[in-house]
Design an enzyme around this catalytic site. Structure first.
Site, PDB file in Angstrom:
ATOM      1  N   ALA A  72       0.848  -1.192   0.000  1.00 14.60           N
ATOM      2  CA  ALA A  72       0.000   0.000   0.000  1.00 14.60           C
ATOM      3  C   ALA A  72       0.884   1.241   0.000  1.00 14.60           C
ATOM      4  O   ALA A  72       2.041   1.182   0.415  1.00 14.60           O
ATOM      5  CB  ALA A  72      -0.867  -0.016   1.249  1.00 14.60           C
ATOM      6  N   GLY A 111       0.152  -5.234   0.455  1.00 10.37           N
ATOM      7  CA  GLY A 111      -0.972  -5.237  -0.487  1.00 10.37           C
ATOM      8  C   GLY A 111      -0.569  -5.766  -1.854  1.00 10.37           C
ATOM      9  O   GLY A 111      -1.406  -6.306  -2.593  1.00 10.37           O
ATOM     10  N   GLU A 114      -0.763  -9.420  -1.507  1.00  9.53           N
ATOM     11  CA  GLU A 114      -2.183  -9.773  -1.380  1.00  9.53           C
ATOM     12  C   GLU A 114      -2.872  -9.740  -2.749  1.00  9.53           C
ATOM     13  O   GLU A 114      -3.715 -10.577  -3.054  1.00  9.53           O
ATOM     14  CB  GLU A 114      -2.875  -8.815  -0.405  1.00  9.53           C
ATOM     15  CG  GLU A 114      -2.387  -9.024   1.025  1.00  9.53           C
ATOM     16  CD  GLU A 114      -3.052  -8.061   1.987  1.00  9.53           C
ATOM     17  OE1 GLU A 114      -2.806  -6.848   1.851  1.00  9.53           O
ATOM     18  OE2 GLU A 114      -3.805  -8.509   2.855  1.00  9.53           O
ATOM     19  N   GLU A 134       3.247  -6.121   7.067  1.00 18.13           N
ATOM     20  CA  GLU A 134       2.376  -5.112   7.702  1.00 18.13           C
ATOM     21  C   GLU A 134       2.642  -4.912   9.186  1.00 18.13           C
ATOM     22  O   GLU A 134       2.580  -3.787   9.681  1.00 18.13           O
ATOM     23  CB  GLU A 134       0.899  -5.468   7.483  1.00 18.13           C
ATOM     24  CG  GLU A 134       0.370  -5.149   6.091  1.00 18.13           C
ATOM     25  CD  GLU A 134       0.631  -6.240   5.072  1.00 18.13           C
ATOM     26  OE1 GLU A 134       1.426  -7.163   5.350  1.00 18.13           O
ATOM     27  OE2 GLU A 134       0.037  -6.168   3.973  1.00 18.13           O
TER      28      GLU A 134
END
Ligand code: COA
Length: 697
Positions: A72, A111, A114, A134
């Site tokens: 992210a 992310g 993911e 994270e």
């Protein structure tokens, strides 16, 4: 080969390119393809368009540049996230009947990984690195990572991977089943070819059952994660989220995960860790180095084979440098080489490296009793006894032996680099490289810029720090540089509190409760009381007579209580124990000392101890920032977190203070001023605070 095809128009930072019946979605958001709003928006639009296009049979997602998606965009995390968010893009992949291939080059983290887990196949180049880091940012994966990973590799390995935040290289990722294959050559072409393999079909990880596994193994992984958590909420939440994958239907598990992610994202802990992430990168931007090019460093010399010297040598061997270790006598040299061997034996025993890797690293080290063996070194670091005369004598002898352009570094932790450089004929080549013990483990490197240090020498020091994986912070010359100067002010204040009514075990317990790795008195016993005692004796002549000076340490040293090595210090260590016990004799000595000084002892709460100790750090930091010893406030926090056991989840003493009400800090500084006596100097806290206002507002 430039692929044939057409380029489509999509909003945001994603290009939709057609290669026959394959849609290639190229994420292009330099420098690391962070998953910003532009990326998410572009991805969703491109996915929808490809899915709806009857000419398209399959989809490839790939990153432009050297990375897939680095995670992210952390810069967006200080505000509410704008839609579309990453789970929406992943949902679109799953909802699409066409197979989607993730083509990973470089980092697929957070992310980014993911997103790859949302695809039906993952292929990668050998340089790929995947992981869910994270928790290192105080959050948990929020786009299905905690629900898909256990379905792919099992709950126990998923707990280990997510709670450690470990980054996994391509070969291991293939072994673990995190990726499906490793490809050589052109990744994009390989991915397009892969879409044409007959067996390719939709494989939604969310629909897979969790592999059967021993519940004991899962419980064990959870216990190990909790043990590592050290008060970090995200680690515990991550364990629960992964366990939810086995307890809840997939969709519900996703909803729960997202809720925890959003809650943690807004926490002070996550803000602190984000701040440190950027602090680490900012620290390498040093003024005056705009045009400086680092000198090449291949061969490294280390003078002094003690604990420090051998640890420093190991840092360079780990990074693949050739190292020559030099000592004065054979016994010390052998002991140093033995220490290096022990470091690697331990690394093999604990499974961190293979036996072959140990042999490879050890083949890079040479030893000598002659300084002339360093004549071809690009960088020489002295790690000899911490004494100015000893270091000067060495530098005088060493400087003429080194080749032109070689960098001459000192590992001193507080001595004046300029005085040291002054005895050489090449002061511009001299720089401080202050490693922390054990050097091969501790990540901080304090780089000391002398008055004469050439810009390219400083640039070389920074490049070397990066090459050996350290967090580098540049300091200017001043007693104790950044870290030891602040630590010393903190320690003095803790000793003052003993005179006023606290006991060592109370101060240590309060600082441990705050989150420090160790209390100040336990640290003092471990490192030895004799060293600060000698320093204080040396400083006595020049000390401001008005300055309040703590004397209990002197009394302990007069009794031979030099700390753990003497079996007694602030604590007692019966029968060589390494765990100190509160000592009634020390309490009696402290009580008597307070009485002799006419101080009426009073009780301290843990909170009062913490505030007093932290404001001491804060004030010293403000002073040294005012003197330009450190370039920016966040450099100070990096030093305290990475070198002195300050809890990263609190961001460092300055970040911690910036999150407290300014009037509370002002009152605490007033209190500190009164407690410290008439020689107290107050730093400009307002100036510090101005530097710490949120960078993303
Ligand atoms: N969000 C926003 N910016 C990011 C970022 C992210 N996730 N990851 C990296 N950046 C920025 C850095 O701040 C840096 O910016 P700067 O040049 O202005 O200082 C730039 O990208 C390059 O990053 P850097 O770390 O210096 O490059 P590198 O080549 O050494 O390493 C990575 C690349 C991807 C391995 C590394 O940046 C990284 O680990 N990023 C974070 C990954 C992560 O934790 N993701 C999970 C997020 S929840």
């Amino acid at each position: 080969m430039v692929p044939s095809g057409t380029k489509g128009q999509t909003p945001g930072a994603v290009r939709l390119e057609k290669d026959g019946s394959v849609a290639v979605l190229v994420i292009d958001n330099p420098p690391v393809n962070a998953g910003s709003w532009d990326v998410r928006n572009g991805l969703l639009a491109a996915l929808r368009a490809s899915c709806a296009d009857p000419e398209i049979a399959a989809i490839v997602i790939i990153g432009a540049g050297k990375t897939f998606v680095a995670g992210a965009d952390i810069r967006e995390f200080d505000k509410p996230l704008r839609d579309p968010q990453m789970p929406a893009a992943i949902e679109a992949i799953e909802a699409c009947a066409k197979p989607v291939v993730a083509a990973i080059r470089g980092a697929a983290l957070g992310g980014g990984f993911e997103l790859a887990l949302g695809c039906d196949v993952r292929i990668a180049t050998l340089d790929a690195v995947v992981g869910l880091p994270e928790v290192t940012l105080g959050i948990i994966p929020g786009a299905g990572g905690t629900q898909r990973l256990p379905r792919l590799i099992g709950s126990a390995p998923a707990i280990e991977m997510i709670t450690s935040g470990r980054r996994v290289g391509a070969s291991e990722a293939l072994r673990l089943g995190l990726i499906d294959s490793i490809v050589e050559g052109d990744l994009r072409a390989a991915a397009v070819r892969h879409t044409r393999t007959p067996e390719l079909r939709k494989r939604r990880i969310g629909e897979l059952p969790i592999p059967a596994e021993d519940p004991q193994a899962v419980a064990k992984a959870a216990v190990a994660a909790h043990a590592r958590a050290r008060g970090r909420a995200a680690v515990k939440e991550a364990v629960e989220a992964v366990r939810n994958a086995a307890r809840l239907p997939f969709k519900q598990g996703l909803v729960e995960e997202r809720a925890v992610f959003q809650r943690l994202r807004e926490s002070e802990e996550a803000a602190a860790l984000r701040y440190l992430f950027f602090a680490q990168r900012d620290a390498t931007r040093v003024s005056g180095l705009e045009n400086a090019k680092p000198r090449p460093v291949r061969r490294v010399g280390v003078v002094g084979a003690g604990l420090m010297g051998s640890g420093i040598a190991a840092c360079f061997l780990d990074a693949g440098h050739a190292v020559t270790l030099v000592e004065r006598d054979q016994g010390s040299l052998d002991a140093g080489m033995e220490r290096i061997l022990a470091i690697y034996r331990r690394a093999v025993e604990t499974g961190r490296i293979s036996g072959e890797e140990m042999t490879r690293r050890l083949s890079l080290v040479a030893s000598s009793l002659d300084l002339a063996a360093l004549s071809d070194a690009d960088l020489v670091i002295e790690a000899v006894f911490e004494d100015m005369a000893v270091k000067q004598a060495l530098f005088r002898e060493l400087a003429p032996l080194l080749k032109p352009g070689a960098v001459l570094a000192s590992n001193t932790s507080y001595l004046d680099i300029d005085v040291l450089a002054g005895v050489t004929n090449r002061p511009a080549d001299v720089v401080g490289l202050h490693f922390f013990s054990p050097a091969q483990v501790m990540r901080l490197l304090e780089i000391v810029r002398g008055a004469a240090t050439a810009p390219d020498v400083l640039a070389t020091a920074l490049a070397v720090g990066k090459a050996i994986g350290k967090i580098s912070v540049v300091a200017r010359v001043g007693e104790g540089f950044i870290g030891n100067r602040i630590y010393s002010a903190y320690r003095f204040q803790c000793e003052f509190m003993l005179e006023e009514g606290a006991y060592p075990e109370e101060v240590d317990a309060a600082m441990l409760a705050f989150g420090l790795a160790m209390g100040p008195f336990a640290v003092s016993d471990m490192s030895g009381l004799d060293i600060p005692w000698r320093t204080r004796q040396r400083q006595a002549a020049t000390r401001d007579p008005k300055a309040r000076h703590p004397e209990i340490l002197d009394r302990l040293c007069e009794l031979g209580r030099f700390g753990q090595k003497a079996g007694a210090g602030w604590y007692r260590y019966p029968q060589g124990s390494r765990r100190g016990e509160p000592d009634p004799d020390v309490r009696a000595l402290i009580d008597a000392h307070s009485a002799a000084k006419g101080i009426k002892r009073r009780r301290f709460s843990a909170e009062e101890i913490q505030w007093r100790a932290l404001t001491a750090m804060l004030n010293e930091a403000a002073l040294l920032l005012g003197e330009h010893i450190a370039e920016r406030a966040s450099d100070v926090d990096l030093v305290m977190v990475n070198g002195y056991g300050f809890p990263s989840q609190k961001g460092g003493p300055l970040f911690w203070a910036s999150r407290r009400p300014p009037e509370a800090i002002a009152a605490a500084l007033d209190n500190l001023a009164v407690a410290s006596g008439p020689a107290f100097r107050r730093g400009d806290y307002a100036a510090v605070l101005r530097q710490l206002t949120p960078r993303f507002s």
